[in-house]
Design a protein around this motif. Structure first.
Motif, PDB file in Angstrom:
ATOM      1  N   GLY A  70      27.121 -44.412 -32.701  1.00 47.98           N
ATOM      2  CA  GLY A  70      25.836 -44.527 -32.032  1.00 47.98           C
ATOM      3  C   GLY A  70      24.689 -44.164 -32.962  1.00 47.98           C
ATOM      4  N   ALA A  71      23.543 -44.803 -32.754  1.00 50.27           N
ATOM      5  CA  ALA A  71      22.411 -44.682 -33.675  1.00 50.27           C
ATOM      6  C   ALA A  71      21.888 -43.259 -33.816  1.00 50.27           C
ATOM      7  N   THR A  72      21.957 -42.445 -32.752  1.00 54.01           N
ATOM      8  CA  THR A  72      21.399 -41.098 -32.824  1.00 54.01           C
ATOM      9  C   THR A  72      22.448 -40.032 -33.141  1.00 54.01           C
ATOM     10  N   THR A  73      23.633 -40.448 -33.547  1.00 53.82           N
ATOM     11  CA  THR A  73      24.667 -39.502 -33.965  1.00 53.82           C
ATOM     12  C   THR A  73      24.197 -38.763 -35.211  1.00 53.82           C
ATOM     13  N   SER A  74      24.391 -37.455 -35.244  1.00 51.49           N
ATOM     14  CA  SER A  74      23.911 -36.658 -36.378  1.00 51.49           C
ATOM     15  C   SER A  74      24.843 -36.776 -37.569  1.00 51.49           C
ATOM     16  N   LEU A  75      24.324 -36.519 -38.756  1.00 55.09           N
ATOM     17  CA  LEU A  75      25.143 -36.523 -39.959  1.00 55.09           C
ATOM     18  C   LEU A  75      26.178 -35.404 -39.904  1.00 55.09           C
ATOM     19  N   THR A  76      25.835 -34.300 -39.286  1.00 53.98           N
ATOM     20  CA  THR A  76      26.780 -33.189 -39.129  1.00 53.98           C
ATOM     21  C   THR A  76      27.998 -33.627 -38.332  1.00 53.98           C
ATOM     22  N   ALA A  94      29.891 -38.469 -47.849  1.00 54.60           N
ATOM     23  CA  ALA A  94      28.483 -38.807 -48.072  1.00 54.60           C
ATOM     24  C   ALA A  94      27.572 -38.069 -47.104  1.00 54.60           C
ATOM     25  N   CYS A  95      27.986 -37.969 -45.841  1.00 55.32           N
ATOM     26  CA  CYS A  95      27.194 -37.237 -44.858  1.00 55.32           C
ATOM     27  C   CYS A  95      27.142 -35.749 -45.194  1.00 55.32           C
ATOM     28  N   ARG A  96      28.256 -35.229 -45.688  1.00 54.52           N
ATOM     29  CA  ARG A  96      28.310 -33.813 -46.034  1.00 54.52           C
ATOM     30  C   ARG A  96      27.440 -33.483 -47.247  1.00 54.52           C
ATOM     31  N   LEU A  97      27.243 -34.449 -48.136  1.00 53.73           N
ATOM     32  CA  LEU A  97      26.440 -34.236 -49.335  1.00 53.73           C
ATOM     33  C   LEU A  97      24.968 -34.583 -49.134  1.00 53.73           C
ATOM     34  N   THR A 100      20.395 -30.648 -46.513  1.00 53.18           N
ATOM     35  CA  THR A 100      20.846 -29.289 -46.225  1.00 53.18           C
ATOM     36  C   THR A 100      21.521 -29.259 -44.858  1.00 53.18           C
ATOM     37  N   PRO A 101      22.287 -28.204 -44.544  1.00 52.94           N
ATOM     38  CA  PRO A 101      22.914 -28.136 -43.213  1.00 52.94           C
ATOM     39  C   PRO A 101      21.913 -28.270 -42.074  1.00 52.94           C
ATOM     40  N   GLN A 102      20.749 -27.649 -42.219  1.00 51.97           N
ATOM     41  CA  GLN A 102      19.755 -27.724 -41.154  1.00 51.97           C
ATOM     42  C   GLN A 102      19.272 -29.156 -40.935  1.00 51.97           C
ATOM     43  N   LEU A 103      19.044 -29.876 -42.034  1.00 49.95           N
ATOM     44  CA  LEU A 103      18.592 -31.262 -41.911  1.00 49.95           C
ATOM     45  C   LEU A 103      19.697 -32.169 -41.396  1.00 49.95           C
ATOM     46  N   ARG A 104      20.934 -31.914 -41.808  1.00 52.07           N
ATOM     47  CA  ARG A 104      22.045 -32.731 -41.305  1.00 52.07           C
ATOM     48  C   ARG A 104      22.225 -32.560 -39.804  1.00 52.07           C
ATOM     49  N   ASN A 105      21.924 -31.374 -39.307  1.00 51.45           N
ATOM     50  CA  ASN A 105      22.015 -31.142 -37.860  1.00 51.45           C
ATOM     51  C   ASN A 105      21.005 -31.980 -37.089  1.00 51.45           C
ATOM     52  N   MET A 106      19.849 -32.220 -37.701  1.00 47.64           N
ATOM     53  CA  MET A 106      18.775 -32.965 -37.041  1.00 47.64           C
ATOM     54  C   MET A 106      18.818 -34.463 -37.351  1.00 47.64           C
ATOM     55  N   ARG A 157       7.510 -54.391 -58.231  1.00 48.00           N
ATOM     56  CA  ARG A 157       6.894 -53.515 -59.235  1.00 48.00           C
ATOM     57  C   ARG A 157       7.296 -52.059 -59.039  1.00 48.00           C
ATOM     58  N   CYS A 158       7.858 -51.745 -57.888  1.00 48.60           N
ATOM     59  CA  CYS A 158       8.295 -50.380 -57.582  1.00 48.60           C
ATOM     60  C   CYS A 158       9.726 -50.161 -58.071  1.00 48.60           C
ATOM     61  N   VAL A 159       9.985 -49.018 -58.708  1.00 51.31           N
ATOM     62  CA  VAL A 159      11.333 -48.705 -59.193  1.00 51.31           C
ATOM     63  C   VAL A 159      11.982 -47.583 -58.387  1.00 51.31           C
ATOM     64  N   SER A 160      11.443 -47.290 -57.210  1.00 49.35           N
ATOM     65  CA  SER A 160      12.082 -46.287 -56.360  1.00 49.35           C
ATOM     66  C   SER A 160      13.378 -46.859 -55.788  1.00 49.35           C
ATOM     67  N   VAL A 161      14.278 -45.984 -55.379  1.00 50.08           N
ATOM     68  CA  VAL A 161      15.547 -46.407 -54.788  1.00 50.08           C
ATOM     69  C   VAL A 161      15.644 -45.844 -53.376  1.00 50.08           C
ATOM     70  N   HIS A 162      16.494 -46.481 -52.580  1.00 49.32           N
ATOM     71  CA  HIS A 162      16.710 -45.942 -51.239  1.00 49.32           C
ATOM     72  C   HIS A 162      17.508 -44.654 -51.356  1.00 49.32           C
ATOM     73  N   PRO A 163      17.072 -43.572 -50.705  1.00 52.55           N
ATOM     74  CA  PRO A 163      17.672 -42.256 -50.943  1.00 52.55           C
ATOM     75  C   PRO A 163      18.900 -41.919 -50.111  1.00 52.55           C
ATOM     76  N   SER A 164      19.365 -42.827 -49.270  1.00 52.93           N
ATOM     77  CA  SER A 164      20.443 -42.501 -48.338  1.00 52.93           C
ATOM     78  C   SER A 164      21.804 -42.387 -49.022  1.00 52.93           C
ATOM     79  N   ASP A 165      22.499 -41.282 -48.785  1.00 53.06           N
ATOM     80  CA  ASP A 165      23.890 -41.146 -49.211  1.00 53.06           C
ATOM     81  C   ASP A 165      24.831 -41.916 -48.286  1.00 53.06           C
ATOM     82  N   PRO A 166      24.731 -41.753 -46.962  1.00 52.72           N
ATOM     83  CA  PRO A 166      25.630 -42.495 -46.069  1.00 52.72           C
ATOM     84  C   PRO A 166      25.551 -44.012 -46.245  1.00 52.72           C
TER      85      PRO A 166
END
Length: 251
Positions: A70-76, A94-97, A100-106, A157-166
């Motif tokens: 489900g879309a709102t499932t937490s990374l934790t 990937a979710c574990r990495l 931080t634990p606090q952010l993964r909970n949210m 022109r942007c060299v940023s990358v998507h930051p998602s581990d999952p």
């Protein structure tokens, strides 16, 4: 942060109706990326539609051998789920990495896939190309966490990358993203959802207008092994210098 209207919805149909009605509407679930963006006035929605209470979008289930998230499932929750750990190991890792634990909970899995670049020029005070300026400061500046492949100016022109581990692990498993709009439901391959960043599409994600992600579906896997590896600039949590997902089918 600019003022905004806040609406909490209790059904998916209400969320779709509210989100698709105006370009100035943003969905709020975990808020771990949206709220900082609003504080820095990188985004200024006129209305926030809160979907954090939609229990119908919070689940990890096996159906006919496929994994539905489900879309709102937490990374934790994903990192700790026995089925994810045993059969989709790279995703659990990937979710574990991620963060931080606090952010993964949210953090929710859909929000994680939709987050905007973490480039310090974009997130800072520079009027970079991604914010409508003329220059990608990272191209010849501090770019340790930026792209080294497929970064020709002709493409973006942007060299940023998507930051998602999952996202790396989900791409590995050929994940499908299901979305709901006022026109009904549809499916998108995750690999087709991502594109190069532009000022009009800063999160490098291509979705139908007004689309709400409802779930991510992973295929049935048998006799497989996988892992997710991430190199970081420091031992504690950080964004990846480089990350890789490995997937092996054992005969």
């Amino acid at each position: 942060m600019q003022t905004f209207k806040y609406v909490k919805v209790d059904t998916l149909d209400a969320a779709v109706a509210a989100f698709g009605s105006d370009d100035g509407v943003a969905l709020l679930a975990g808020g771990t990326d949206l709220v900082p963006l609003m504080k820095d006035e990188l985004v200024s929605p006129q209305s926030l539609v809160d979907i954090s209470g939609l229990v119908s979008l919070n689940y990890i289930e096996e159906r006919a051998g496929r994994l539905h998230i489900g879309a709102t499932t937490s990374l934790t929750d994903l990192a700790a789920h026995p089925l994810v750990i045993s059969r989709y190991t790279a995703l659990a890792q990937a979710c574990r990495l991620a963060a931080t634990p606090q952010l993964r909970n949210m953090s929710t899995i859909a929000g994680n896939l939709l987050q905007q670049p973490r480039c310090w020029y974009y997130r800072g005070e520079h009027n970079c190309w991604l914010k409508g300026g003329e220059i990608c400061y990272a191209r010849n500046g501090e770019n340790e966490l930026h792209a080294i492949f497929l970064n020709a100016p002709a493409e973006s022109r942007c060299v940023s990358v998507h930051p998602s581990d999952p996202a790396v692990a989900l791409l590995l498993f050929d994940a499908v993203v299901r979305v709901h709009t006022s026109q009904g439901e549809s499916e998108i391959l995750l690999r087709d959802m991502y594109t190069r960043p532009t000022p009009e599409r800063r999160n490098a994600v291509s979705l139908p207008a007004g689309a709400v992600i409802t779930e991510i579906v992973l295929p049935k896997l048998e006799g497989t092994r996988s892992t997710y590896l991430k190199a970081m600039p420091r031992a504690s949590w950080a964004f990846a210098l480089v990350s890789v997902g490995l997937y092996l089918r054992v005969a």
